[in-house]
Design a protein around this motif. Structure first.
Motif, PDB file in Angstrom:
ATOM      1  N   ALA A 107       0.861  -1.185   0.000  1.00 39.94           N
ATOM      2  CA  ALA A 107       0.000   0.000   0.000  1.00 39.94           C
ATOM      3  C   ALA A 107       0.897   1.235   0.000  1.00 39.94           C
ATOM      4  O   ALA A 107       1.742   1.390   0.882  1.00 39.94           O
ATOM      5  CB  ALA A 107      -0.912   0.010   1.222  1.00 39.94           C
ATOM      6  N   VAL A 108       0.721   2.099  -1.000  1.00 43.23           N
ATOM      7  CA  VAL A 108       1.599   3.254  -1.185  1.00 43.23           C
ATOM      8  C   VAL A 108       0.759   4.520  -1.339  1.00 43.23           C
ATOM      9  O   VAL A 108      -0.146   4.575  -2.174  1.00 43.23           O
ATOM     10  CB  VAL A 108       2.494   3.076  -2.431  1.00 43.23           C
ATOM     11  N   VAL A 143      -3.578  -4.191  -9.560  1.00 45.48           N
ATOM     12  CA  VAL A 143      -3.313  -2.811  -9.132  1.00 45.48           C
ATOM     13  C   VAL A 143      -4.624  -2.155  -8.724  1.00 45.48           C
ATOM     14  O   VAL A 143      -5.644  -2.276  -9.428  1.00 45.48           O
ATOM     15  CB  VAL A 143      -2.642  -1.990 -10.248  1.00 45.48           C
ATOM     16  N   GLY A 144      -4.610  -1.473  -7.582  1.00 46.14           N
ATOM     17  CA  GLY A 144      -5.772  -0.722  -7.126  1.00 46.14           C
ATOM     18  C   GLY A 144      -5.436   0.747  -6.966  1.00 46.14           C
ATOM     19  O   GLY A 144      -4.274   1.117  -6.753  1.00 46.14           O
ATOM     20  N   LEU A 145      -6.455   1.588  -7.081  1.00 41.35           N
ATOM     21  CA  LEU A 145      -6.286   3.038  -6.912  1.00 41.35           C
ATOM     22  C   LEU A 145      -7.424   3.544  -6.041  1.00 41.35           C
ATOM     23  O   LEU A 145      -8.589   3.478  -6.430  1.00 41.35           O
ATOM     24  CB  LEU A 145      -6.283   3.746  -8.264  1.00 41.35           C
ATOM     25  N   ASP A 219      -1.218  -6.595  -5.983  1.00 43.61           N
ATOM     26  CA  ASP A 219       0.218  -6.434  -5.765  1.00 43.61           C
ATOM     27  C   ASP A 219       0.520  -5.064  -5.182  1.00 43.61           C
ATOM     28  O   ASP A 219       1.446  -4.905  -4.386  1.00 43.61           O
ATOM     29  CB  ASP A 219       0.983  -6.616  -7.080  1.00 43.61           C
ATOM     30  N   ILE A 220      -0.278  -4.070  -5.595  1.00 46.50           N
ATOM     31  CA  ILE A 220      -0.038  -2.708  -5.098  1.00 46.50           C
ATOM     32  C   ILE A 220      -1.333  -1.914  -5.109  1.00 46.50           C
ATOM     33  O   ILE A 220      -2.128  -1.992  -6.057  1.00 46.50           O
ATOM     34  CB  ILE A 220       1.055  -1.994  -5.938  1.00 46.50           C
ATOM     35  N   LEU A 221      -1.569  -1.190  -4.034  1.00 42.44           N
ATOM     36  CA  LEU A 221      -2.680  -0.259  -3.929  1.00 42.44           C
ATOM     37  C   LEU A 221      -2.103   1.146  -3.823  1.00 42.44           C
ATOM     38  O   LEU A 221      -1.391   1.459  -2.859  1.00 42.44           O
ATOM     39  CB  LEU A 221      -3.541  -0.555  -2.702  1.00 42.44           C
ATOM     40  N   LEU A 222      -2.381   1.979  -4.820  1.00 44.64           N
ATOM     41  CA  LEU A 222      -1.974   3.386  -4.768  1.00 44.64           C
ATOM     42  C   LEU A 222      -3.103   4.190  -4.140  1.00 44.64           C
ATOM     43  O   LEU A 222      -4.270   4.004  -4.488  1.00 44.64           O
ATOM     44  CB  LEU A 222      -1.677   3.917  -6.172  1.00 44.64           C
TER      45      LEU A 222
END
Length: 363
Positions: A107-108, A143-145, A219-222
């Motif tokens: 989470a970024v 990928v999430g936003l 893999d990653i949530l922005l």
């Protein structure tokens, strides 16, 4: 002097490193005035031994400025922060027993000190670039936003989504475009409805975006934050165990000076800075000449001041703005263009930074 009057006076005292006052933070537990002496009890959670001392000095100075105050007694109770519960298989917020929570590897936060630096446009294009890169590696839809700009949610327009998300029980299903799962306040309100909310409502909404959205395995949530260091930022770091933050700035001092303050906020709440991205770095005219319209070197200077790295520079080109207006992010509309190349570089640097951080043993 009433306790309410004392607390009103203490609203002038800001918590160190933040723009909010200690009263709105709930740090002032009690206040009383007896025979010219103000007695105040503070309660805070911190690992920094300097913070209680600074707060005590600031509170004393604030109260002694009142003519009716002869003396002050400031009692400061300090407790250490509770350790974040361990992530079980990347489970968001570390709650392995709650299967409704999604499994998110990283989470970024995407943040900026001030508005107008193109942070949401940056977040959308970075998300699409990462989604394309992961899909090419055989990991589509990872990928999430999360658009946390409660007052001005622009992500739906920029990524080409509209309508309302579906509901599964008490969980919202994020909408999806270009391989990116998206949740935004823009899906939940009408276009002509302004959001007129106080801090607690913002905090509750962000908590719901974390706990009541069925993100699935990512893999990653922005997380696209609004500018500043207020309720949204504090709610986020209290709700999600962030793996890091990326600061977005433009080159000129008006942006970089405030971006540094945003970076210091994350450092104070123990969120690693993964790097700085410089947006609107330069403009290339039809003759191929490069123009530094907003100055140069600000992104690198900000990174150096915060002890982090410059992830990359995004050029100022009309296609980026056009892609945001039409819902066709430039990294997909012009995959071979200079903007797509810049976001690919930044996305690669971000993933490398996350891998290095994951491989480094915690102290």
């Amino acid at each position: 002097m009433t306790p309410e009057a004392i607390k009103e006076q203490l609203k002038q005292v800001k918590y160190p490193g933040f723009s909010r006052d200690i009263v709105s933070f709930g740090i002032v537990r009690s206040a009383a005035f007896v025979d010219g002496t103000v007695k105040v009890a503070l309660s805070l959670t911190t690992n920094d031994p300097k913070t209680p001392l600074q707060l005590k000095r600031d509170v004393e100075a604030c109260l002694q400025a009142l003519p009716e105050v002869k003396d002050t007694i400031i009692d400061v109770a300090v407790s250490a922060p509770k350790a974040a519960p361990p992530r079980q298989g990347g489970n968001l917020a570390g709650n392995a027993t709650n299967t409704a929570h999604s499994k998110i590897k990283h989470a970024v936060a995407i943040a900026s000190g001030k508005g107008g630096v193109g942070k949401s446009t940056f977040a959308v294009n970075l998300a699409c670039s990462l989604a394309k890169s992961l899909a090419d590696a055989g990991r589509p839809g990872r990928v999430g936003l999360m658009d946390c700009d409660i007052y001005g949610p622009s992500v739906p327009l920029m990524i080409g989504l509209s309508g309302r998300p579906q509901i599964d029980g008490d969980m919202l299903i994020p909408m999806e475009a270009n391989g990116v799962k998206v949740m935004s306040m823009g899906f939940l309100i009408d276009d002509n409805t302004p959001v007129v909310w106080r801090g607690p409502m913002i905090m509750k909404t962000i908590q719901q975006f974390v706990q009541n959205v069925k993100w699935g395995e990512l893999d990653i949530l922005l997380i696209d934050l609004p500018p500043g260091t207020g309720d949204a930022q504090l709610s986020l770091v209290q709700t999600i165990p962030l793996d890091g933050a990326v600061l977005v700035t433009t080159p000129q001092p008006a942006a970089t000076n405030i971006a540094r303050k945003g970076g210091l906020m994350f450092q104070k709440v123990n969120v690693p800075l993964l790097g700085v991205a410089e947006n609107m770095s330069y403009f290339v005219d039809p003759a191929g000449l490069k123009h530094k319209l907003f100055g140069e070197g600000g992104g690198q200077q900000t990174a150096d001041a915060l002890g982090t790295s410059l992830l990359g520079q995004v050029p100022l080109i009309p296609a980026i703005r056009e892609g945001g207006d039409t819902g066709k992010p430039v990294v997909l509309a012009e995959p071979d263009g200079p903007a797509a190349a810049a976001f690919d570089v930044i996305g690669h640097a971000l993933q490398e930074g996350l891998r290095r951080a994951a491989a480094t043993p915690s102290e």
